[in-house]
Design a protein around this motif. Structure first.
Motif, PDB file in Angstrom:
ATOM      1  N   ALA A 183     -19.300  14.479  21.770  1.00 43.50           N
ATOM      2  CA  ALA A 183     -17.854  14.264  21.665  1.00 43.50           C
ATOM      3  C   ALA A 183     -17.642  12.768  21.479  1.00 43.50           C
ATOM      4  O   ALA A 183     -17.761  11.994  22.425  1.00 43.50           O
ATOM      5  N   VAL A 184     -17.361  12.357  20.264  1.00 42.68           N
ATOM      6  CA  VAL A 184     -17.278  10.937  19.921  1.00 42.68           C
ATOM      7  C   VAL A 184     -15.882  10.411  20.244  1.00 42.68           C
ATOM      8  O   VAL A 184     -14.868  11.027  19.895  1.00 42.68           O
ATOM      9  N   THR A 185     -15.837   9.261  20.903  1.00 40.09           N
ATOM     10  CA  THR A 185     -14.564   8.635  21.299  1.00 40.09           C
ATOM     11  C   THR A 185     -14.553   7.200  20.791  1.00 40.09           C
ATOM     12  O   THR A 185     -14.902   6.268  21.528  1.00 40.09           O
ATOM     13  N   PRO A 186     -14.154   6.985  19.541  1.00 42.06           N
ATOM     14  CA  PRO A 186     -14.219   5.632  18.964  1.00 42.06           C
ATOM     15  C   PRO A 186     -13.370   4.618  19.714  1.00 42.06           C
ATOM     16  O   PRO A 186     -13.699   3.436  19.746  1.00 42.06           O
TER      17      PRO A 186
ATOM     18  N   SER B  47     -18.863   4.933  21.323  1.00 42.00           N
ATOM     19  CA  SER B  47     -18.846   5.593  22.626  1.00 42.00           C
ATOM     20  C   SER B  47     -18.727   7.106  22.464  1.00 42.00           C
ATOM     21  O   SER B  47     -18.139   7.609  21.500  1.00 42.00           O
ATOM     22  N   ILE B  48     -19.286   7.822  23.409  1.00 45.92           N
ATOM     23  CA  ILE B  48     -19.175   9.279  23.437  1.00 45.92           C
ATOM     24  C   ILE B  48     -18.769   9.717  24.837  1.00 45.92           C
ATOM     25  O   ILE B  48     -19.003   9.014  25.814  1.00 45.92           O
ATOM     26  N   ASN B  49     -18.154  10.885  24.903  1.00 46.82           N
ATOM     27  CA  ASN B  49     -17.699  11.419  26.188  1.00 46.82           C
ATOM     28  C   ASN B  49     -18.710  12.392  26.767  1.00 46.82           C
ATOM     29  O   ASN B  49     -19.108  12.275  27.915  1.00 46.82           O
ATOM     30  N   ASP B  50     -19.146  13.350  25.985  1.00 51.24           N
ATOM     31  CA  ASP B  50     -20.015  14.400  26.507  1.00 51.24           C
ATOM     32  C   ASP B  50     -21.054  14.740  25.464  1.00 51.24           C
ATOM     33  O   ASP B  50     -20.868  14.489  24.259  1.00 51.24           O
ATOM     34  N   THR B  51     -22.159  15.351  25.915  1.00 53.63           N
ATOM     35  CA  THR B  51     -23.247  15.766  25.032  1.00 53.63           C
ATOM     36  C   THR B  51     -23.648  17.192  25.378  1.00 53.63           C
ATOM     37  O   THR B  51     -23.712  17.555  26.550  1.00 53.63           O
ATOM     38  N   ALA B  52     -23.905  17.986  24.349  1.00 57.96           N
ATOM     39  CA  ALA B  52     -24.455  19.331  24.536  1.00 57.96           C
ATOM     40  C   ALA B  52     -25.535  19.530  23.483  1.00 57.96           C
ATOM     41  O   ALA B  52     -25.494  18.915  22.412  1.00 57.96           O
ATOM     42  N   TRP B  53     -26.498  20.373  23.796  1.00 56.05           N
ATOM     43  CA  TRP B  53     -27.580  20.639  22.853  1.00 56.05           C
ATOM     44  C   TRP B  53     -27.547  22.101  22.432  1.00 56.05           C
ATOM     45  O   TRP B  53     -27.277  22.991  23.248  1.00 56.05           O
TER      46      TRP B  53
END
Length: 365
Positions: free
Chosen positions: A319-322, A280-286
């Motif tokens: 932003a990885v949220t294991p 799972s991830i919380n947010d993404t930016a490029w």
């Protein structure tokens, strides 16, 4: 009563190697963190720290060259008072050098914050699990307006979360669904003091599997979204899905991509793509430039970090949220990179546990 907080100013000490566009930054406690992004070091510095009355920074955005972050203050996802009795989140405006310029209180747990540059305003949502409402802030005139939704119980049964402006539409995640096959994303229009919602696509819409190199590639599947969370507009620099809108369903470990033509398709018949993630991830930016600053909020450290270095153009940063969403776990989060084709995630910086991400390109060539 909604009020603007008194302006508090402070200046951080200049750190060696700090970004020209970020100004005065200080290294985090201990050795300066470094990581590799194709052959070059990345440097992690403290951009700003929270206080005893400003805790748990989450979503982050930029407007007019300044940085804005939402501090949730331990308030529950339905607006329940935090451990200290706090019932208001605080949205703080920072200069590029980390000076606190202004702040505003909004009632509830602020989990969505974004900028609308054409209208010189910020939009924030509160209480992502229920009892949601929406705020608009005009920093230049110090105006703050509160909006309630046109339906007291939203069609998906939960609350609202992240916000993006896409093709002239305000799109908001329909978070914490309880109503089965309800909307996953709303198109939202503001009139008077009311926010009117129209479904964009549903939690159980059909989508084409976007992962390449698998037996399921290209197959049409039915979504079963249980945790619509962050969303973004994919920049043109991205190697895939450039110009699309993306919804991250955090607990489901999926990203759902929406083309601009989907904005005008019927709710029951969208054309979607789903990228199935290994975690799972919380947010993404490029990275929209080879030089720039990645701002990352770390609510466990009550700190906003600035990550500088040379970036790979178009690289997706996540932003990885294991741990399962909203479930305590010893599994630490980290900053990673996402392969937009295979969905492979590679750790980039493990000394951070980021929540919100924001990439700001620098003027440096």
């Amino acid at each position: 009563m909604i009020s603007r907080l008194p302006i508090a100013r402070f200046r951080l000490v200049m750190a060696a190697g700090a970004l020209a566009c970020a100004g005065a930054l200080v290294p985090p406690t201990g050795a300066e963190a470094q990581a590799s992004s194709p052959g070059t070091a990345l440097h992690v510095n403290v951009f700003a720290r929270g206080t005893a009355t400003m805790t748990r920074p989450d979503d982050i955005t930029t407007l007019g060259g300044n940085i804005f972050a939402a501090y949730q203050n331990g308030i529950g996802p339905k607006g329940q008072a935090g451990p200290t009795g706090a019932t208001d989140s605080v949205i703080v405006e920072y200069s590029p050098s980390g000076d606190q310029l202004a702040s505003w209180r909004v009632v509830g747990h602020c989990d969505g914050l974004t900028a609308d540059p054409p209208n010189n305003r910020l939009v924030a949502t509160t209480n992502e699990d229920g009892n949601s409402s929406l705020y608009v802030i005009h920093p230049s005139t110090d105006q703050l307006a509160h909006y309630t939704y046109d339906i007291s119980v939203l069609p998906h049964g939960g609350g609202t979360d992240a916000i993006s402006f896409y093709q002239g539409h305000m799109l908001i995640s329909a978070s914490a669904p309880t109503a089965g096959a309800g909307p996953a994303v709303y198109k939202v229009s503001l009139f008077g003091s009311i926010a009117y919602v129209t479904p964009l696509f549903g939690d159980e819409s059909l989508a084409s599997v976007a992962n390449t190199g698998t037996a399921a590639s290209g197959k049409l599947v039915r979504l079963h979204l249980t945790d619509p969370d962050s969303n973004e507009v994919v920049p043109l620099a991205s190697p895939r899905f450039a110009g699309d809108f993306v919804l991250d369903s955090q607990g489901d470990q999926e990203q759902v991509y929406v083309q601009r033509t989907d904005l005008h398709r019927p709710f029951w018949n969208p054309s979607l793509s789903v990228l199935r993630l290994p975690v799972s991830i919380n947010d993404t930016a490029w990275a929209t430039s080879t030089h720039g600053t990645l701002y990352a909020t770390d609510n466990k450290a009550n700190t906003i970090y600035a990550v500088s270095g040379r970036w790979r153009l178009g690289e997706a940063l996540v932003a990885v949220t294991p741990a399962a969403a909203n479930v305590p776990s010893s599994a630490p989060g980290y900053l990673g990179t996402l392969n937009m084709f295979t969905a492979a995630i590679t750790p980039l910086i493990t000394s951070l546990q980021p929540g919100g991400l924001l990439f700001v390109p620098s003027a440096r060539p």
